[in-house]
Motif scaffolding. Structure first.
Motif, PDB file in Angstrom:
ATOM      1  N   ILE A 198       6.877 -15.990  -7.204  1.00  0.00           N
ATOM      2  CA  ILE A 198       5.979 -15.532  -8.276  1.00  0.00           C
ATOM      3  C   ILE A 198       6.566 -15.958  -9.626  1.00  0.00           C
ATOM      4  CG2 ILE A 198       4.918 -13.592  -7.048  1.00  0.00           C
ATOM      5  CD1 ILE A 198       6.850 -11.740  -8.543  1.00  0.00           C
ATOM      6  N   GLU A 199       5.693 -16.001 -10.626  1.00  0.00           N
ATOM      7  CA  GLU A 199       6.074 -16.537 -11.926  1.00  0.00           C
ATOM      8  C   GLU A 199       7.153 -15.703 -12.608  1.00  0.00           C
ATOM      9  OE1 GLU A 199       3.160 -15.667 -10.940  1.00  0.00           O
ATOM     10  OE2 GLU A 199       1.756 -17.343 -11.103  1.00  0.00           O
ATOM     11  N   SER A 200       7.794 -16.365 -13.584  1.00  0.00           N
ATOM     12  CA  SER A 200       8.899 -15.756 -14.318  1.00  0.00           C
ATOM     13  C   SER A 200       8.494 -14.472 -15.039  1.00  0.00           C
ATOM     14  CB  SER A 200       9.422 -16.761 -15.350  1.00  0.00           C
ATOM     15  OG  SER A 200       8.397 -17.129 -16.254  1.00  0.00           O
ATOM     16  N   THR A 201       9.476 -13.617 -15.217  1.00  0.00           N
ATOM     17  CA  THR A 201       9.350 -12.464 -16.109  1.00  0.00           C
ATOM     18  C   THR A 201       9.271 -12.998 -17.533  1.00  0.00           C
ATOM     19  OG1 THR A 201      10.789 -11.209 -14.634  1.00  0.00           O
ATOM     20  CG2 THR A 201      10.498 -10.338 -16.871  1.00  0.00           C
ATOM     21  N   ILE A 202       8.309 -12.486 -18.334  1.00  0.00           N
ATOM     22  CA  ILE A 202       8.221 -12.926 -19.735  1.00  0.00           C
ATOM     23  C   ILE A 202       8.503 -11.732 -20.645  1.00  0.00           C
ATOM     24  CG2 ILE A 202       6.787 -13.982 -21.525  1.00  0.00           C
ATOM     25  CD1 ILE A 202       5.071 -15.236 -19.392  1.00  0.00           C
ATOM     26  N   TYR A 233       8.553 -10.259  -0.263  1.00  0.00           N
ATOM     27  CA  TYR A 233       7.121 -10.114  -0.545  1.00  0.00           C
ATOM     28  C   TYR A 233       6.737 -11.090  -1.660  1.00  0.00           C
ATOM     29  CZ  TYR A 233       2.639  -7.506  -0.460  1.00  0.00           C
ATOM     30  OH  TYR A 233       1.328  -7.131  -0.300  1.00  0.00           O
ATOM     31  N   ALA A 234       7.563 -11.150  -2.701  1.00  0.00           N
ATOM     32  CA  ALA A 234       7.279 -12.068  -3.811  1.00  0.00           C
ATOM     33  C   ALA A 234       7.244 -13.517  -3.316  1.00  0.00           C
ATOM     34  CB  ALA A 234       8.331 -11.907  -4.908  1.00  0.00           C
ATOM     35  N   GLU A 293       5.208   0.990  -7.438  1.00  0.00           N
ATOM     36  CA  GLU A 293       5.305   0.230  -8.689  1.00  0.00           C
ATOM     37  C   GLU A 293       6.642   0.457  -9.378  1.00  0.00           C
ATOM     38  OE1 GLU A 293       1.622  -1.239 -11.292  1.00  0.00           O
ATOM     39  OE2 GLU A 293       1.409   0.134  -9.621  1.00  0.00           O
ATOM     40  N   LYS A 294       7.706   0.020  -8.712  1.00  0.00           N
ATOM     41  CA  LYS A 294       9.053   0.160  -9.256  1.00  0.00           C
ATOM     42  C   LYS A 294       9.755  -1.174  -9.092  1.00  0.00           C
ATOM     43  CE  LYS A 294      10.258   3.515  -6.572  1.00  0.00           C
ATOM     44  NZ  LYS A 294      10.448   4.662  -5.758  1.00  0.00           N
ATOM     45  N   ILE A 348       4.730  -7.431  -8.124  1.00  0.00           N
ATOM     46  CA  ILE A 348       3.844  -7.668  -6.979  1.00  0.00           C
ATOM     47  C   ILE A 348       2.494  -6.992  -7.205  1.00  0.00           C
ATOM     48  CG2 ILE A 348       3.541  -7.148  -4.501  1.00  0.00           C
ATOM     49  CD1 ILE A 348       6.625  -7.758  -4.353  1.00  0.00           C
ATOM     50  N   MET A 349       2.513  -5.740  -7.658  1.00  0.00           N
ATOM     51  CA  MET A 349       1.251  -5.030  -7.890  1.00  0.00           C
ATOM     52  C   MET A 349       0.462  -5.667  -9.026  1.00  0.00           C
ATOM     53  SD  MET A 349       0.914  -3.050  -5.472  1.00  0.00           S
ATOM     54  CE  MET A 349      -0.597  -2.222  -5.971  1.00  0.00           C
ATOM     55  N   ASP A 350       1.159  -6.211 -10.015  1.00  0.00           N
ATOM     56  CA  ASP A 350       0.471  -6.920 -11.111  1.00  0.00           C
ATOM     57  C   ASP A 350      -0.313  -8.111 -10.545  1.00  0.00           C
ATOM     58  OD1 ASP A 350       0.167  -8.095 -13.902  1.00  0.00           O
ATOM     59  OD2 ASP A 350       1.438  -9.607 -12.949  1.00  0.00           O
TER      60      ASP A 350
END
Ligand code: TXA
Ligand code: MG
Length: 316
Positions: A168-172, A267-268, A294-295, A301-303
């Protein structure tokens, strides 16, 4: 054309062409970040609205200094801790960066990817590379070269580096006087970043600060819904399940288990890949995806799942 030759890919970048390339997160659709005509072609090929700015990829900290104005000590501390890695900092841009890259914003997202092929491509191209994920706008992000070919067959060159390892994409993040704010969740969590710079809990409300925070995104061409009491009552004998815990697996046409031991990182890694697999599988009419708490990485993942189901849930 699909290849592993970094020199050819770098040559294409220098000529103003588009190159899809692997990073550790997802495949990017790259162009010379300093060439506005080349960058314009990214928006065209992706059918991406011009208000959605691009991330600029670098291979060394020296580039940061020319692309950004006013770097404070926190930037270096974050860079040292998280680069190369799935971490993007939105910082005040210098005049070197064309406005088309940032959709006219005074800031630019910068990232040093943790993928040797990507870093080598940037080095040999001799320029920073602007790259969004290599999918059509709003659709599922690609984690293999084949995913790129499916959505963007007309791209000039696809540099094949196998499957991505983060998925999944980077944290921004961006920095404020109080600390950092998260503009997009990823596998580098708020808690980890908080160990380097204080977290600024002020909600990000200004649309201009986070134009990519759309409600709908990552959308499969086939209905995807988050598994819940209601959706589990649909006719799941025609559905594929993206499974995490193993608890929901009975009654589905097909099941893809993304992790054997409840590991959110897995999962990611498997999420977009599973979405692509079900999208391509004619025996599956729609898909459900198992939600998680959501932790930590669960937020990222939920996003992705909420955005992927958004339009499909509205249509029901
Ligand atoms: O992992 C990743 O970040 C991947 C790989 C290829 O590096 N790239 C990626 O790019 O996900 P893209 O274009 O799909 O998402 C970039 C998002 C934009 O949608 C926007 O929300 C945010 O980054 N962004 C970029 N520049 C920004 C800026 N100056 N201010 C606020 N947000 C920005
Ligand atoms: Mg994207």
């Amino acid at each position: 054309m699909n290849n592993t030759d970094i020199d050819i890919a770098a040559g294409a970048i220098r000529e103003g062409k588009l190159v899809a390339f692997p990073t550790e997160t997802v495949y990017g659709l790259g162009a010379n970040a300093l060439d506005p005509m080349a960058v314009a072609r990214i928006f065209e090929l992706k059918e991406r609205p011009s208000f959605d700015p691009l991330i600029v990829h670098i291979a060394g900290l020296d580039a940061l200094e020319t692309l950004v104005s006013g770097i404070d000590d926190r930037v270096y501390r974050l860079a040292e801790r998280f680069w190369p890695g799935p971490f993007t900092m939105v910082l005040p841009k210098s005049s070197v960066i064309p406005d088309i890259v940032t959709s006219g914003l005074p800031s630019v997202g910068i990232r040093m990817p943790a993928n040797e092929t990507a870093l080598e491509l940037i080095r040999r191209s001799g320029c920073p590379i602007a790259a969004p994920s290599a999918n059509k706008f709003g659709r599922i992000s690609p984690t293999t070269a084949a995913h790129v070919r499916k959505q963007l067959p007309e791209v000039d060159f696809i540099l094949d580096g196998g499957k991505t390892t983060v998925g999944i994409e980077s944290t921004i993040i961006r920095l404020t006087e109080r600390g950092f704010q998260v503009l997009r969740n990823g596998i580098i969590t708020r808690e980890e970043i908080g160990a380097v710079v204080p977290f600024d809990p002020t909600p990000v409300t200004d649309d201009r600060a986070a134009p990519g925070m759309l409600k709908s995104h990552y959308s499969p061409g086939k209905m995807l819904l988050i598994a819940d009491r209601e959706t589990l009552h649909l006719d799941i004998s025609k559905a594929g399940l993206i499974s995490f815990s193993g608890d929901l697996e009975s009654g589905f046409r097909k099941v893809l288990r993304v992790s054997e031991n409840l590991d959110l990182k897995e999962y990611a890694v498997g999420l977009f890949e599973a979405m692509h697999t079900f999208e391509d599988d004619d025996s599956v009419e729609f898909m459900l995806a198992e939600p998680v708490d959501e932790k930590g990485i669960g937020r990222a993942i939920m996003d992705r799942l909420r955005k992927a189901e958004h339009d499909w849930r509205k249509k029901r």
